[in-house]
Design an enzyme around this catalytic site. Structure first.
Site, mmCIF file in Angstrom:
data_model
loop_
_atom_site.group_PDB
_atom_site.id
_atom_site.type_symbol
_atom_site.label_atom_id
_atom_site.label_comp_id
_atom_site.label_asym_id
_atom_site.label_seq_id
_atom_site.Cartn_x
_atom_site.Cartn_y
_atom_site.Cartn_z
ATOM 1 N N GLY A 1 0.933 -1.117 0.088
ATOM 2 C CA GLY A 1 -0.008 -0.072 -0.153
ATOM 3 C C GLY A 1 1.011 1.318 0.301
ATOM 4 O O GLY A 1 0.064 1.932 0.159
ATOM 5 N N ASN B 1 1.166 2.311 -6.506
ATOM 6 C CA ASN B 1 0.305 2.738 -5.829
ATOM 7 C C ASN B 1 -0.344 4.477 -6.213
ATOM 8 O O ASN B 1 -1.289 5.272 -5.792
ATOM 9 C CB ASN B 1 0.544 2.695 -4.272
ATOM 10 C CG ASN B 1 0.371 0.864 -3.570
ATOM 11 O OD1 ASN B 1 -0.963 0.505 -3.916
ATOM 12 N ND2 ASN B 1 1.176 0.716 -3.249
#
Length: 223
Positions: free
Chosen positions: A78, A106
């Site tokens: 993430g 991301n």
């Protein structure tokens, strides 16, 4: 009772000479190279067993070719380029000789302004430059859904910064899967169910493609 053995001057000289001869006769051994792999879930090994991830497979690939390398898994699922910049200072422990930077995926998923991503990656490279560390910068291919201008601006980040900071460059993390112009999501046999992360076989193909560039990084770090 401990037996004490006394050597005369001649015997000591002979032993010293023998030690020197043996030392000179031994082949020189290269020191282990320590590399930080700074990245996101692609580096961390999301959805895979530990042995199947990018870092373990890369380490095994290099070891099979005779490289004594320790690769620190600095992948955080993430993470954006901003996250990488925020933690690069403390991630670069004193023994690190070089760094692989694989960030931006991301940022693309979130549609982050390419100028912001560029500034973050440049910040990471400045930290490496200040510490005189060699870097392999791994690029990302932007999707077309944000428009051609966004795609061009984002993809230009990597070659332009690599040139400015004198780093090695791998054009796209997924190059090992991009046969005949196919997108990673089209290669079901090499991707996990989410269509974003490679499976064990996909990682193996990625490592085969990136491996020689990591070898070049090791060579630079060993100079």
């Amino acid at each position: 009772m401990r037996l004490r053995v006394r050597y005369g001057a001649g015997a000591l000289a002979s032993k010293a000479a023998l030690a020197v001869t043996l030392a000179w006769g031994q082949p020189a051994t290269a020191e282990q190279v320590h590399i930080l792999a700074l990245g996101d879930s692609l580096t961390q090994g999301y959805g895979l067993l530990e042995s199947e991830g990018f870092v373990p497979q890369l380490r095994a690939w290099l070891a099979a070719r005779g490289h004594d390398v320790r690769i620190v898994n600095g992948g955080v699922s993430g993470d954006t380029t901003a996250g990488g910049l925020a933690r690069v200072e403390w991630s670069l422990t004193p023994e690190i000789d070089a760094m692989i930077v694989t960030l931006g995926g991301n940022d693309l998923l979130r549609g982050i302004d390419p100028a912001v991503a560029r500034g973050n990656i440049e910040g990471i490279l400045k930290v490496a430059q200040a510490r005189e560390l060699e870097v392999l910068l791994v690029g990302m291919q932007a999707p077309g859904n944000y428009g051609p201008d966004y795609k061009a601006a984002f993809e230009a980040i990597y070659p332009e910064l690599a040139e400015s900071y004198g780093t090695l460059l791998a054009g796209n993390f997924f190059d090992g899967l991009m046969e005949d112009g196919a997108a990673p999501a089209d290669l079901d046999a090499f991707m996990q169910a989410d269509g974003i992360h490679p499976n064990e076989d996909g990682v193996a193909r990625i490592v085969e493609t990136l491996g020689p560039q990591v070898e070049a990084l090791i060579a630079q770090a060993s100079e």
